[in-house]
Motif scaffolding. Structure first.
Motif, short mmCIF file in Angstrom:
data_model
loop_
_atom_site.label_atom_id
_atom_site.label_comp_id
_atom_site.label_asym_id
_atom_site.label_seq_id
_atom_site.Cartn_x
_atom_site.Cartn_y
_atom_site.Cartn_z
N LYS A 23 36.25 55.13 32.20
CA LYS A 23 36.41 53.84 32.87
C LYS A 23 35.50 52.79 32.28
CE LYS A 23 39.63 54.31 35.91
NZ LYS A 23 40.82 53.45 35.85
N MET A 95 48.88 47.96 40.47
CA MET A 95 47.54 47.62 40.96
C MET A 95 46.45 48.41 40.25
SD MET A 95 45.65 45.79 42.74
CE MET A 95 46.70 44.91 43.87
N ASN A 96 46.75 49.67 39.93
CA ASN A 96 45.73 50.49 39.28
C ASN A 96 45.38 49.95 37.90
OD1 ASN A 96 44.06 52.63 39.79
ND2 ASN A 96 45.30 54.05 38.56
N LEU A 99 43.44 46.75 38.30
CA LEU A 99 42.05 47.03 38.68
C LEU A 99 41.24 47.54 37.49
CD1 LEU A 99 41.97 48.73 42.19
CD2 LEU A 99 40.83 46.64 41.47
N THR A 100 41.86 48.40 36.72
CA THR A 100 41.17 48.92 35.54
C THR A 100 40.84 47.79 34.58
OG1 THR A 100 42.33 51.02 35.76
CG2 THR A 100 41.35 50.56 33.62
N LEU A 103 38.10 45.82 36.08
CA LEU A 103 36.83 46.55 35.97
C LEU A 103 36.20 46.36 34.60
CD1 LEU A 103 35.10 48.73 37.60
CD2 LEU A 103 36.22 50.38 36.11
N ILE A 153 42.19 39.75 41.03
CA ILE A 153 43.52 40.09 41.55
C ILE A 153 44.21 38.85 42.12
CG2 ILE A 153 44.75 41.50 43.24
CD1 ILE A 153 42.38 43.46 43.10
N LEU A 158 48.78 38.73 42.60
CA LEU A 158 49.38 40.02 42.92
C LEU A 158 49.21 40.26 44.42
CD1 LEU A 158 48.03 42.07 39.93
CD2 LEU A 158 50.37 41.30 40.30
#
Lengths: 160, 331
Positions: A23, A95-96, A99-100, A103, A153, A158
């Motif tokens: 990550k 969304m994942n 988010l990644t 991040l 976001i 979104l």
């Protein structure tokens, strides 16, 4: 920690360290290097480390390794440079992935505290121990990171 | 020279703009500007310096503070409470308060949804597959086991060899008093010790008659006395010729001497002169339990000594199994 416990720690925590590094670095080879380096360093000190504390010790070691790696290869982006939303992006909503991507725009310390909090469920005090920060500093970093992620976001429109 | 000139007017001009001139200098500077209107600066030419207000958002400021659980939720700090709620830091009372605060406000509900969606869940797809390469394996030193096993095997082999030799040659011995005449030597093919014993006893009884000449052995003439050749042939072993030679001609075969075990054979380590002769008195036996065990089993002296090379002293080894001695000295 005995050799047997060390080998058990590999079974129990290498996936966690690998995810943590992935990550951060978004590069499988680099993440593997971090895992290897982390366990090598822990093995050197395995006689001094208690098995009950090994997870925390592993994350501390991995965190420092990631920070060193990031210093050599600057990859942190700027959260303010999030792309504007488009229709296609909205259609390809995931969304994942978003988010990644968000991040990756955080600085290393914010990434670290968020991942330790979300992936490993560490408390503020445990994260403070791992990152060698104060508990209140951890809290501040987490709050700032959440706000930055939320803004990222929101900027992509979104809306759930 | 006038007090204010084109060479120094800038300093006066700055003081004039900032209101730092005295009344006298102020009057003089205004007079100077009237005389030199081209030097007059319009307001637009002056850089606009705006004092920036340091900005720090409320969420950040609130996060620096000690827990604000008792604070009232307002439009300025609601975001902090939403994040605190998502982090699980709020009491039940405060959760109800924030929920009622955002209720009916779509913008705030959207904010809450966005904050709740900033949480990551572990991705199981990331698995480290090279765990075994990281594990430490216990190092097992095998060479001592190999050395012991090889020593035992060597000892057993030599013991077995020595045992056969004892059966064939030690228990039954023929004492040769006269030299053997190769012309009349009849080779007795391989017989074992028992056969030799029986054969020798009968030979002793028959004494003079047992000796036959070369011609008589080959003769086909019938005789009342048993032919020694027949006896010999009857005693032939299926093993074929052996190295044992018995002279049948001009030999005096005496009764068997069955030797008891030689007491000197079981020598103690202290009396072992072989070691001293090899000047290995300071040699060590690294496998003493093994040699003792093998020695007990075969009822023979088994000894193994090893000497590593030292300054001025040779290295080497010494192996003794029964009568067999092997040694090597290396300078």
């Amino acid at each position: 920690m005995t050799q047997k416990e060390y080998n058990k720690a590999i079974d129990d925590y290498s996936d966690n360290i690998f995810r943590f590094a992935m990550k951060h670095l978004r590069n499988e080879m680099s993440a593997k290097d971090i895992v290897q380096e982390t366990f090598m360093k822990v093995w050197v000190k395995h006689e001094e480390v208690q098995y009950s504390k090994v997870k925390s010790y592993l994350f501390t070691t991995a965190y420092h390794a990631i920070i060193d790696w990031s210093k050599k290869d600057k990859r942190s982006g700027d959260i303010d440079q999030a792309p504007e939303s488009t229709t296609n992006q909205t259609l390809q909503f995931d969304m994942n992935e978003v988010l990644t991507d968000a991040l990756s725009k955080l600085n290393e310390i914010q990434k670290t505290v968020v991942l330790l909090r979300d992936y490993e469920g560490y408390s503020y005090s445990e994260i403070a121990e791992i990152t060698e920060l104060s508990e209140s500093q951890v809290k501040v970093y987490i709050f700032r990171a959440r706000k930055a992620l939320k803004e990222y976001i929101k900027r992509l429109d979104l809306v759930i | 020279m006038e007090r204010i000139s084109i060479f120094n007017y800038e300093a006066f001009y700055l003081d004039f703009l900032e209101g730092n001139l005295s009344e006298e200098d102020h009057a003089l500077f205004l007079l100077f500007l009237e005389e030199n209107p081209e030097l007059k600066v319009v307001d637009e030419d002056l850089p606009a310096l705006e004092l920036e207000q340091p900005f720090m958002d409320d969420t950040f400021k609130n996060s620096l503070k000690q827990p604000l659980l008792s604070d009232k939720i307002t439009n300025l700090n609601y975001e902090y409470f939403l994040i605190s709620q998502a982090e699980g830091l709020l009491s039940e009372e405060k959760e109800n308060e924030i929920d009622s605060f955002i209720a009916g406000n779509s913008e705030l509900e959207k904010e809450k949804t966005l904050i709740n969606s900033t949480y990551f869940s572990p991705e199981e797809k990331f698995v480290y597959l090279e765990k075994n390469s990281l594990k430490r394996k216990r190092a097992i030193i095998l060479w001592p086991y190999y050395a012991v096993a090889a020593s035992i095997m060597l000892a057993m082999l030599l013991w077995n060899f020595n045992r056969n030799d004892i059966l064939e040659n030690e228990n039954v011995k023929f004492v040769e008093k006269d030299p053997v005449n190769p012309e009349i030597v009849k080779e007795v093919p391989g017989t074992d010790a028992k056969d030799n014993l029986q054969f020798a006893e009968k030979s002793f009884e028959e004494k003079t008659n047992v000796l036959t000449t070369k011609e008589s052995v080959g003769s086909t003439a019938p005789t009342n006395k048993p032919n020694i050749t027949d006896k010999i042939n009857n005693n032939l072993s299926p093993r074929g010729p052996s190295a044992n030679l018995i002279s049948l001609e001009n030999q005096k075969v005496e009764p068997i001497h069955i030797y008891p075990p030689d007491p000197n054979e079981l020598v103690s380590e202290e009396n072992n002169q072989d070691l001293a002769s090899l000047e290995f008195s300071d040699m060590n036996n690294p496998i003493k339990p093994v040699t003792n065990f093998v020695g007990d089993k075969i009822k023979r002296t088994v000894d193994f000594r090893l000497k590593k090379k030292e300054a001025g002293k040779p290295s080497g080894f010494f192996l003794k199994i029964g009568k067999l001695e092997i040694s090597r000295k290396r300078n």
